[in-house]
Design a protein around this motif. Structure first.
Motif, short mmCIF file in Angstrom:
data_model
loop_
_atom_site.label_atom_id
_atom_site.label_comp_id
_atom_site.label_asym_id
_atom_site.label_seq_id
_atom_site.Cartn_x
_atom_site.Cartn_y
_atom_site.Cartn_z
N ASP A 123 -37.50 -0.62 -15.71
CA ASP A 123 -39.03 -0.40 -15.14
C ASP A 123 -39.15 0.40 -13.86
O ASP A 123 -38.10 -0.06 -12.76
N SER A 124 -39.31 1.59 -13.76
CA SER A 124 -38.93 2.42 -12.70
C SER A 124 -39.69 2.03 -11.21
O SER A 124 -39.60 2.42 -10.19
N ALA A 125 -40.71 1.01 -11.59
CA ALA A 125 -41.43 0.50 -10.49
C ALA A 125 -40.60 -0.65 -9.67
O ALA A 125 -40.89 -1.10 -8.88
N TRP A 126 -39.64 -1.13 -10.41
CA TRP A 126 -38.57 -2.04 -9.92
C TRP A 126 -37.34 -1.29 -9.56
O TRP A 126 -37.44 -0.09 -9.10
N SER A 127 -36.25 -2.07 -9.09
CA SER A 127 -35.10 -1.47 -8.51
C SER A 127 -33.80 -1.91 -9.39
O SER A 127 -33.83 -3.13 -9.90
N SER A 128 -32.79 -1.09 -9.39
CA SER A 128 -31.58 -1.34 -9.74
C SER A 128 -30.49 -0.90 -8.69
O SER A 128 -30.93 -0.19 -7.81
N PHE A 129 -29.45 -1.48 -9.05
CA PHE A 129 -28.46 -1.31 -7.67
C PHE A 129 -27.13 -0.79 -8.19
O PHE A 129 -26.51 -1.69 -9.09
N ARG A 130 -26.55 0.34 -8.07
CA ARG A 130 -25.48 0.83 -8.64
C ARG A 130 -24.27 0.67 -7.45
O ARG A 130 -24.55 0.89 -6.39
N SER A 131 -22.98 0.36 -8.10
CA SER A 131 -22.01 0.14 -7.22
C SER A 131 -21.48 1.47 -6.40
O SER A 131 -21.40 2.38 -7.14
N TYR A 132 -21.17 1.34 -5.17
CA TYR A 132 -20.56 2.42 -4.25
C TYR A 132 -19.41 2.88 -5.16
O TYR A 132 -19.09 4.07 -5.04
N ASN A 133 -18.36 1.86 -5.26
CA ASN A 133 -16.90 2.34 -5.39
C ASN A 133 -16.78 2.23 -7.05
O ASN A 133 -15.62 2.40 -7.38
N ASN A 134 -17.67 1.73 -7.64
CA ASN A 134 -17.64 1.58 -9.18
C ASN A 134 -18.82 2.30 -9.84
O ASN A 134 -19.88 1.44 -10.37
N PRO A 135 -19.09 3.60 -9.64
CA PRO A 135 -20.49 4.17 -9.91
C PRO A 135 -20.94 4.03 -11.19
O PRO A 135 -22.24 4.60 -11.40
N GLY A 187 -14.25 -6.80 7.72
CA GLY A 187 -14.04 -5.39 8.58
C GLY A 187 -13.39 -4.25 7.84
O GLY A 187 -13.16 -3.37 8.30
N THR A 188 -12.80 -4.71 6.71
CA THR A 188 -11.96 -3.47 6.39
C THR A 188 -12.80 -2.58 5.08
O THR A 188 -13.85 -2.87 5.06
N SER A 189 -12.05 -1.37 4.99
CA SER A 189 -13.11 -0.41 4.17
C SER A 189 -13.25 -1.06 2.78
O SER A 189 -14.08 -0.69 2.01
N THR A 190 -12.21 -1.78 2.23
CA THR A 190 -12.47 -2.36 0.80
C THR A 190 -13.52 -3.22 0.69
O THR A 190 -14.46 -3.16 -0.12
N PHE A 191 -13.80 -4.20 1.71
CA PHE A 191 -14.92 -5.10 1.61
C PHE A 191 -16.05 -4.12 1.76
O PHE A 191 -17.01 -4.61 0.93
N ALA A 192 -16.00 -3.12 2.71
CA ALA A 192 -17.24 -2.51 2.81
C ALA A 192 -17.79 -1.56 1.64
O ALA A 192 -18.94 -1.85 1.22
N ALA A 193 -16.79 -1.30 0.73
CA ALA A 193 -17.23 -0.64 -0.47
C ALA A 193 -17.57 -1.60 -1.25
O ALA A 193 -18.66 -0.95 -2.03
N ASP A 194 -16.86 -2.69 -1.23
CA ASP A 194 -17.21 -3.71 -2.59
C ASP A 194 -18.78 -4.20 -2.37
O ASP A 194 -19.32 -4.72 -3.09
N ALA A 195 -19.18 -4.16 -0.92
CA ALA A 195 -20.35 -4.84 -0.76
C ALA A 195 -21.45 -3.61 -0.63
O ALA A 195 -22.50 -3.83 0.11
N THR A 196 -21.40 -2.56 -1.01
CA THR A 196 -22.28 -1.34 -0.98
C THR A 196 -22.88 -1.12 -2.21
O THR A 196 -22.14 -0.78 -3.14
N PHE A 197 -24.13 -0.70 -2.33
CA PHE A 197 -24.67 -0.17 -3.88
C PHE A 197 -25.95 0.58 -3.29
O PHE A 197 -26.42 0.54 -2.28
N TYR A 198 -26.20 1.44 -4.26
CA TYR A 198 -27.33 2.41 -4.04
C TYR A 198 -28.29 2.06 -4.91
O TYR A 198 -28.29 1.72 -6.06
N ARG A 199 -29.46 1.96 -4.34
CA ARG A 199 -30.66 1.45 -4.52
C ARG A 199 -31.33 2.56 -5.57
O ARG A 199 -31.58 3.80 -4.94
N THR A 200 -31.79 2.28 -6.93
CA THR A 200 -32.24 3.42 -7.49
C THR A 200 -33.55 2.96 -8.43
O THR A 200 -33.83 1.46 -8.32
N ALA A 201 -34.33 3.76 -9.06
CA ALA A 201 -35.21 3.23 -9.97
C ALA A 201 -34.89 1.91 -10.81
O ALA A 201 -33.78 2.30 -11.68
N GLY A 202 -35.58 1.17 -11.14
CA GLY A 202 -35.37 0.35 -12.13
C GLY A 202 -34.90 0.90 -13.51
O GLY A 202 -35.66 1.46 -13.93
N LEU A 203 -33.82 0.33 -14.03
CA LEU A 203 -33.36 0.92 -15.28
C LEU A 203 -34.33 0.35 -16.46
O LEU A 203 -34.62 1.40 -17.46
#
Length: 456
Positions: free
Chosen positions: A413-425, A395-411
């Motif tokens: 293959d753009s038809a696939w996906s990659s996941f960028r860290s929320y707090n280590n962008p 329930g902490t903000s630190t955990f929430a940040a560590d567990a959040t990622f932004y889904r982007t076009a695959g690095l």
């Protein structure tokens, strides 16, 4: 799936309906534009994830599949062994469906049934007229039933594997108009050695094709007629280790044919090959990046359906509430947790739910995503000292940040996906020595390590 070797009744089985089986239908129907797969499920330890009912999945491209009904059965036999193996769907001449299946639950290879399970369906949402159809009086099982339309007879040929008087496995045939009564059995194909798992493609440029399992390899025979005894072996073999359950499928958008096969260990792995010319009898292995199988699926059958039927099946049965993530550069491997450590491991994963994820709105930013474990729903994939692990949400903000990622076009293959860290962008989820972590991505290898296919 290997039976008592002294009986040699079953080395595996296959089921499919290629596009060619629908040719020559007298009534006008909407053009087929999608696919439905039927199968049963087995986990590697025959525990959770094992079910001997009829399962369905759908696909628009014939390669990547969406399991229906949360990968649970849509109907289960109520007679005989109270379970099925090796299901098969045939679109009949009137546009409705018949489902056939082996009468067996589990791996009791001593069980002998001269019957096969039969259902009728107009839409693969409701199943009616369930019964078992007796095919013969021999002291041998009826394995892997399939059917095709024989226009010269005006009847369906129902083929299956059995041991007849020859003492080895052959492919038998009975003829039927209604799948309620059938003619006496005949030998359809007996080259003098064990053959099982017959799968047909009818009326392809003047030939009819029969694929089967021979010595752990998928091999083809062909004939200009559908007469029993007329087929002659002609193809080179296709295999990936011990392979069974050949399933021929015609692409709906090109001249490509696919040949699916199933390794015959519990929770077998599907492999696929392709050919631009069925008459050539040669096959090229498909890259596993291009296809996926439903989790725990065994011995599939594939039939073509219309867009309306595809949409109706998805609407009625629903897509899974979870996803699996396939590695781009190790496509036999999927993201999973093991001892709470995030990693990629080869399919099949045991327990299989370690590789299932509920992708939810990001805990720190709803425009991102978080990965919630299906079998540990209080735990999420998060990074800690850049390594990914499965931890309880505190329930902490630190955990929430560590567990959040932004889904982007695959690095990679753009038809696939990659996941960028929320707090280590500057860092993305990637695997290194099969273990997941977040790293800056600067090389082509790292781009591949950080690319995933989100499917089922």
């Amino acid at each position: 799936m290997t039976p008592n070797p002294s009986r040699r009744l079953f080395l595996g089985a296959a089921a499919s309906v290629p596009l060619a089986l629908t040719l020559g239908t007298p009534a006008a129907h909407a053009a087929d534009s999608a696919y439905v797969m039927c199968y049963f499920t087995e986990s590697t330890n025959l525990g959770d994830g094992t079910d001997y009912g009829l399962h369905l999945a759908v696909s628009t491209d014939g390669l990547r599949w969406t399991p229906l009904n949360q990968n649970n059965p849509v109907v289960t036999p109520t007679e005989g062994a109270l379970g099925l193996r090796d299901p098969f769907i045939l679109k009949k001449q009137d546009g409705t469906f018949v489902v056939l299946a082996t009468d067996l639950k589990g791996t009791d290879w001593s069980y002998v049934s001269q019957y096969v399970h039969v259902w009728n369906s107009t839409d693969l949402r409701t199943f009616t007229g369930y019964h078992r159809l007796k095919l013969h009086d021999m002291n041998t099982h009826s394995w892997a039933p399939e059917a095709f339309w024989d226009a010269s007879r005006g009847q369906y040929g129902l083929i299956y594997s059995a041991v007849n008087d020859s003492g080895h496995n052959v492919i038998m045939v009975n003829y039927t108009s209604d799948f309620v009564t059938a003619s006496a059995p005949q030998v359809f194909f007996d080259p003098g050695y064990d053959v099982i798992d017959g799968d047909m493609a009818v009326g392809v440029n003047g030939y009819n094709y029969l694929y089967f399992k021979k010595n752990q390899t998928l091999v083809g025979a062909r004939s200009t007629t559908l007469a029993p005894g007329s087929f002659t072996e002609f193809s080179t073999g296709a295999a990936h280790g011990g392979t069974e359950a050949p399933t021929l499928v015609k692409s709906l958008s090109s001249g490509t044919w696919w040949l699916w096969g199933d390794t015959y260990t519990p929770n077998g792995v599907f492999y696929a090959w392709q050919s631009g010319d069925l008459s050539a009898g040669t096959w090229t292995a498909l890259d596993q990046k291009t296809y996926t199988q439903p989790v725990n699926s065994k011995h599939c059958g594939i039939s073509t359906i219309t867009t309306a039927q595809y949409n109706a099946l998805l609407s009625y049965w629903g897509a899974p509430a979870w996803n699996r993530l396939k590695s781009y550069n190790y496509p036999a491997r999927y993201v999973r947790h093991s001892n709470y450590v995030g990693r990629i491991d080869e399919y099949p994963v045991e327990p299989y739910k370690d590789s299932l994820w509920t992708i939810v709105p990001g805990l720190a930013d709803s425009s991102g995503v978080s990965f919630q474990s299906v079998n540990y729903p209080t735990r999420y994939l998060r990074h800690y000292n850049y390594a990914l692990q499965l931890d309880v949400n505190d329930g902490t903000s630190t955990f929430a940040a560590d567990a959040t990622f932004y889904r982007t076009a695959g690095l990679a293959d753009s038809a696939w996906s990659s996941f960028r860290s929320y707090n280590n962008p500057t860092r993305y989820i990637r695997h290194s020595n099969y273990v997941l972590r977040i790293d800056p991505i600067s090389t082509s290898t790292a781009q591949q390590d950080a690319t995933f296919y989100v499917g089922y």
